[in-house]
Design an enzyme around this catalytic site. Structure first.
Site, PDB file in Angstrom:
ATOM      1  N   CYS A 269       0.820  -1.221   0.000  1.00  0.00           N
ATOM      2  CA  CYS A 269       0.000   0.000   0.000  1.00  0.00           C
ATOM      3  C   CYS A 269       0.852   1.269   0.000  1.00  0.00           C
ATOM      4  O   CYS A 269       0.656   2.162  -0.837  1.00  0.00           O
ATOM      5  CB  CYS A 269      -0.971  -0.009   1.175  1.00  0.00           C
ATOM      6  SG  CYS A 269      -0.209   0.147   2.814  1.00  0.00           S
ATOM      7  N   HIS A 317      -2.611   1.405   6.808  1.00  0.00           N
ATOM      8  CA  HIS A 317      -2.995   1.290   5.398  1.00  0.00           C
ATOM      9  C   HIS A 317      -3.175   2.680   4.804  1.00  0.00           C
ATOM     10  O   HIS A 317      -3.620   3.614   5.489  1.00  0.00           O
ATOM     11  CB  HIS A 317      -4.285   0.484   5.247  1.00  0.00           C
ATOM     12  CG  HIS A 317      -4.573   0.100   3.822  1.00  0.00           C
ATOM     13  ND1 HIS A 317      -3.890  -0.903   3.166  1.00  0.00           N
ATOM     14  CD2 HIS A 317      -5.453   0.609   2.915  1.00  0.00           C
ATOM     15  CE1 HIS A 317      -4.347  -1.001   1.924  1.00  0.00           C
ATOM     16  NE2 HIS A 317      -5.284  -0.093   1.753  1.00  0.00           N
ATOM     17  N   HIS A 329      -5.833   1.808  -4.257  1.00  0.00           N
ATOM     18  CA  HIS A 329      -4.929   1.298  -3.230  1.00  0.00           C
ATOM     19  C   HIS A 329      -4.503  -0.117  -3.575  1.00  0.00           C
ATOM     20  O   HIS A 329      -5.083  -0.766  -4.441  1.00  0.00           O
ATOM     21  CB  HIS A 329      -5.604   1.349  -1.849  1.00  0.00           C
ATOM     22  CG  HIS A 329      -6.694   0.345  -1.653  1.00  0.00           C
ATOM     23  ND1 HIS A 329      -6.873  -0.338  -0.475  1.00  0.00           N
ATOM     24  CD2 HIS A 329      -7.684  -0.090  -2.485  1.00  0.00           C
ATOM     25  CE1 HIS A 329      -7.930  -1.141  -0.579  1.00  0.00           C
ATOM     26  NE2 HIS A 329      -8.428  -1.011  -1.775  1.00  0.00           N
TER      27      HIS A 329
END
Length: 354
Positions: A269, A317, A329
Site C-alpha cells: 500500500c 494502510h 490502493h
C-alpha cells in the site's frame, strides 16, 4: 525375622481387566482433551474464514509497514557505513603518503646529523654555501615538523572514522536482526491466511468475498480508466503533481500486491503511494505511518484527488484519493491494485502533499 518381600499380585480376572482398560482409555482421552491434542479443529463457515483472513491480512500489513520502516533505516545505515569506509580508505592513502614524506626527512637527518653544525661550518670549504644550506635545512626541519603533524592528524581522523564505522556496523546488524523477526511475522500471518483459504472451495471463497473480488475494480485494459469517475462528476486533481500521481495510480490498476514492493510492477500500500508521487517529482517516506506526516492534514470533507487517505488506528494502510468517495490502493495479497470506496475501512485521516 519378618520378611519384607512383596506379596504376590493376583492376576486380574477378565471382567476386572476390561474395566481397567476402559478406565485407562477414558483417562487418556480426558488428558488429551485437556492438553488440546486429539480434537479436530472446529469447522469454520466461509464467513468466519473470511473474517479471520481479513484480520490476518490487517496484522500482516501492520507488520509490513514496520518492516518497511526498519528496512529504510537499515539501508540508511548501510549507506553511512559505505561512506565511512570510503572516507577511511581515502584517509589511509593520505596517511601513507605523509608517512613516506616523513621517512624521507628521517633518512636525510640520519645521514647528515652525525657532525655538529659548528664543525660543519668550520670544515666547510665554502662557508657561504654551507650557510645557505643550513637555512634550507632549517626550512626542511619546519617541513618535517609539518609532516609529523599531518601524520598525527591523519591517525586521529582514521581512528575516529573507524569508531564511527563500528557503531554503524552494530546498528546495521541490529536492524537486520529486526528485519528477520518482522519478516517471519509477516510471512507467518500470510501463510496462515493461505491455509485458511485453502479450506474453502472456489465457490465458497467467492460467496464470502474472500477471493479478492469484493469492492470496486477497474481494469487497466479500459480505454480510459478515469471515465467512470468523470461520469460520476468527480473533480479534477487540484495541481499538476497531484494529477500526475493519480494518473500513475490509474496506470497501475491490476498490478499485484507484494509485501515490501515499491514497483514498478508490484506494490504494497505505501509502496504504491510512494511510487505514484515519485513519478510526480515528490519524494515521500516509505511507510504509511510516516507518510501521514509528510504533508498538510486535511479533513474528510476537504478531500481532493491526489490526497493520501489513511486507515486503522495504527495508520497501517494508505491509498490515493481519486474523487467521488473512491481511492486507488493496494489492498492485500488476495487482491491487486484496485479502485475502492474509502468507506471500506476505518478512516484515520488524510494528508495533502501536492
Amino acid at each position: 525375622m519378618a520378611s519384607h518381600r512383596k506379596p504376590p499380585q493376583r492376576p486380574l480376572s477378565g471382567h476386572t481387566a476390561r474395566t481397567a482398560a476402559t478406565l485407562a482409555l477414558a483417562g487418556a482421552a480426558t488428558a488429551t482433551a485437556f492438553d488440546g491434542t486429539g480434537h479436530a479443529e472446529p469447522r469454520l463457515t466461509p464467513a468466519q474464514v473470511k473474517a479471520k483472513v481479513d484480520t490476518l491480512y490487517r496484522e500482516a500489513e501492520a507488520a509490513t509497514e514496520k518492516y518497511n520502516g526498519t528496512k529504510e533505516k537499515a539501508d540508511t545505515a548501510q549507506r553511512r557505513l559505505t561512506t565511512l569506509q570510503d572516507e577511511t580508505a581515502r584517509q589511509q592513502t593520505e596517511l601513507n603518503a605523509a608517512r613516506e614524506a616523513l621517512g624521507s626527512f628521517a633518512a636525510a637527518q640520519y645521514r647528515d646529523g652525525g657532525i655538529d653544525p659548528a664543525w660543519q661550518l668550520a670544515l666547510s670549504s665554502d662557508p657561504d654555501r654551507y650557510l645557505d644550506g643550513a637555512a634550507f635545512a632549517e626550512r626542511a626541519g619546519d617541513r618535517q615538523a609539518a609532516a609529523v603533524s599531518r601524520v598525527r592528524r591523519k591517525l586521529r581522523e582514521i581512528e575516529r572514522l573507524r569508531g564511527a564505522a563500528r557503531i554503524e556496523v552494530t546498528s546495521l546488524r541490529s536492524r537486520q536482526a529486526e528485519l528477520n523477526r518482522q519478516k517471519k511475522t509477516v510471512t507467518g500471518k500470510l501463510d496462515e491466511a493461505r491455509r485458511l483459504l485453502a479450506r474453502l472451495t472456489p465457490r465458497q471463497r467467492t460467496e464470502a468475498g474472500a477471493d479478492g473480488t469484493g469492492g470496486a475494480h477497474v481494469s487497466r485494459s479500459a480505454a480510459d480508466p478515469r471515465e467512470p469517475l468523470e461520469r460520476a462528476g468527480s473533480a479534477p486533481a487540484p495541481t499538476a503533481r497531484a494529477a500526475a500521481a493519480v494518473a500513475y495510480a490509474y496506470g497501475k490498476l491490476g498490478s499485484p500486491y507484494v509485501w515490501g514492493a515499491t514497483g514498478p510492477n508490484a506494490f504494497d500500500c505505501s509502496g504504491l503511494v510512494q511510487a505514484a508521487y515519485r513519478s510526480a517529482g515528490i519524494s515521500l517516506p516509505r511507510t504509511s505511518y510516516a507518510q501521514i506526516n509528510a504533508g498538510r492534514r486535511v479533513s474528510r470533507s476537504e478531500l481532493q484527488p491526489g490526497d493520501l487517505v489513511f486507515f486503522y488506528s495504527g495508520i497501517s494502510h494508505v491509498g490515493i484519493y481519486v474523487g467521488n468517495g473512491q481511492m486507488i490502493h493496494a489492498p492485500n495479497p488476495s487482491a491487486p491494485v484496485r479502485l475502492a470506496p474509502i468507506d471500506q475501512m476505518p478512516f484515520a485521516g488524510a494528508t495533502r502533499v501536492a
